[in-house]
Design a protein around this motif. Structure first.
Motif, short mmCIF file in Angstrom:
data_model
loop_
_atom_site.label_atom_id
_atom_site.label_comp_id
_atom_site.label_asym_id
_atom_site.label_seq_id
_atom_site.Cartn_x
_atom_site.Cartn_y
_atom_site.Cartn_z
N MET A 1 31.61 21.69 -12.16
CA MET A 1 30.81 22.78 -11.62
C MET A 1 29.36 22.58 -12.05
O MET A 1 29.08 22.33 -13.22
CB MET A 1 31.36 24.09 -12.19
CG MET A 1 31.01 25.31 -11.44
SD MET A 1 31.75 25.29 -9.82
CE MET A 1 30.99 26.70 -9.14
N ILE A 2 28.45 22.68 -11.10
CA ILE A 2 27.04 22.50 -11.41
C ILE A 2 26.37 23.87 -11.48
O ILE A 2 26.78 24.82 -10.82
CB ILE A 2 26.33 21.60 -10.38
CG1 ILE A 2 26.48 22.12 -8.96
CG2 ILE A 2 26.85 20.19 -10.47
CD1 ILE A 2 25.74 21.31 -7.93
N THR A 3 25.33 23.96 -12.29
CA THR A 3 24.62 25.22 -12.46
C THR A 3 23.61 25.41 -11.34
O THR A 3 23.34 24.49 -10.56
CB THR A 3 23.88 25.25 -13.81
OG1 THR A 3 22.86 24.25 -13.79
CG2 THR A 3 24.83 24.99 -14.96
N SER A 4 23.02 26.59 -11.27
CA SER A 4 22.05 26.87 -10.21
C SER A 4 20.77 26.03 -10.38
O SER A 4 20.16 25.63 -9.39
CB SER A 4 21.70 28.36 -10.17
OG SER A 4 21.15 28.77 -11.40
N LYS A 5 20.40 25.74 -11.62
CA LYS A 5 19.23 24.89 -11.85
C LYS A 5 19.50 23.46 -11.40
O LYS A 5 18.64 22.80 -10.82
CB LYS A 5 18.82 24.91 -13.32
CG LYS A 5 18.14 26.19 -13.73
CD LYS A 5 17.62 26.10 -15.14
CE LYS A 5 16.92 27.40 -15.49
NZ LYS A 5 16.25 27.32 -16.78
N GLN A 6 20.70 22.97 -11.67
CA GLN A 6 21.07 21.63 -11.23
C GLN A 6 21.13 21.57 -9.70
O GLN A 6 20.67 20.61 -9.09
CB GLN A 6 22.42 21.23 -11.83
CG GLN A 6 22.38 21.02 -13.31
CD GLN A 6 23.76 20.87 -13.91
OE1 GLN A 6 24.75 21.40 -13.39
NE2 GLN A 6 23.84 20.15 -15.03
N SER A 8 19.45 23.42 -7.65
CA SER A 8 18.07 23.47 -7.18
C SER A 8 17.41 22.09 -7.25
O SER A 8 16.70 21.68 -6.33
CB SER A 8 17.28 24.48 -8.01
OG SER A 8 15.94 24.49 -7.62
N ALA A 9 17.66 21.36 -8.32
CA ALA A 9 17.11 20.01 -8.46
C ALA A 9 17.70 19.07 -7.40
O ALA A 9 16.98 18.25 -6.82
CB ALA A 9 17.38 19.47 -9.86
N LEU A 10 18.99 19.22 -7.14
CA LEU A 10 19.63 18.40 -6.11
C LEU A 10 19.10 18.74 -4.72
O LEU A 10 18.91 17.85 -3.89
CB LEU A 10 21.15 18.56 -6.16
CG LEU A 10 21.83 17.97 -7.38
CD1 LEU A 10 23.29 18.40 -7.43
CD2 LEU A 10 21.72 16.46 -7.39
N ARG A 11 18.85 20.02 -4.46
CA ARG A 11 18.25 20.42 -3.18
C ARG A 11 16.88 19.78 -2.99
O ARG A 11 16.56 19.33 -1.90
CB ARG A 11 18.08 21.94 -3.13
CG ARG A 11 19.22 22.65 -2.53
CD ARG A 11 18.83 24.09 -2.22
NE ARG A 11 19.94 24.92 -2.56
CZ ARG A 11 19.90 25.94 -3.39
NH1 ARG A 11 18.80 26.30 -3.97
NH2 ARG A 11 20.99 26.63 -3.64
N ALA A 12 16.10 19.74 -4.05
CA ALA A 12 14.77 19.13 -3.97
C ALA A 12 14.89 17.64 -3.66
O ALA A 12 14.10 17.09 -2.88
CB ALA A 12 14.02 19.35 -5.27
N MET A 13 15.87 16.96 -4.26
CA MET A 13 16.07 15.53 -3.99
C MET A 13 16.52 15.30 -2.55
O MET A 13 16.14 14.31 -1.92
CB MET A 13 17.13 14.96 -4.92
CG MET A 13 16.68 14.78 -6.33
SD MET A 13 18.03 14.00 -7.25
CE MET A 13 17.95 14.92 -8.76
N ALA A 14 17.34 16.21 -2.03
CA ALA A 14 17.89 16.04 -0.68
C ALA A 14 16.94 16.49 0.42
O ALA A 14 17.19 16.24 1.59
CB ALA A 14 19.20 16.82 -0.57
N ASN A 15 15.85 17.13 0.03
CA ASN A 15 14.94 17.70 1.02
C ASN A 15 14.42 16.68 2.03
O ASN A 15 14.40 16.94 3.23
CB ASN A 15 13.77 18.38 0.32
CG ASN A 15 12.95 19.23 1.24
OD1 ASN A 15 13.46 19.72 2.24
ND2 ASN A 15 11.70 19.41 0.91
#
Length: 95
Positions: A1-6, A8-15
């Motif tokens: 399970m990943i946290t909301s901060k993790q 968010s970081a993954l969303r930024a990478m996938a943008n």
């Protein structure tokens, strides 16, 4: 399970990523699951597009693939969704 901060970081990478798979009217087959599994092992973070002629929506397809592959859903917007799973052989993304 990943946290909301993790997440968010993954969303930024996938943008700025381009989708590497398209899911069409054939739906989620064993071959599609195998290809996504191999891509997750190699890249860890992938984006998938749902075509208009597909029977499923992005959220349900994302949930089905996550259950089949043990991946984490990162984002599902419109007809695209992002999956993450840490590589077992060569982890690249640090969370």
């Amino acid at each position: 399970m990943i946290t909301s901060k993790q997440r968010s970081a993954l969303r930024a990478m996938a943008n700025d990523m381009q989708p590497i798979f398209q899911l069409g009217k054939g739906g989620i087959t064993e071959n599609f699951i195998k290809q996504v599994d191999e891509a997750l092992e190699a890249r860890e973070l992938i984006k998938i597009t749902i075509l208009r002629n597909s029977d499923s929506d992005a959220r349900s397809a994302c949930d089905e693939l996550c259950a089949a592959l043990g991946a984490e859903p990162v984002q599902s917007i419109g007809n695209k969704f992002v999956l993450y799973r840490a590589s077992t052989k060569n982890p690249v993304i640090e969370l």
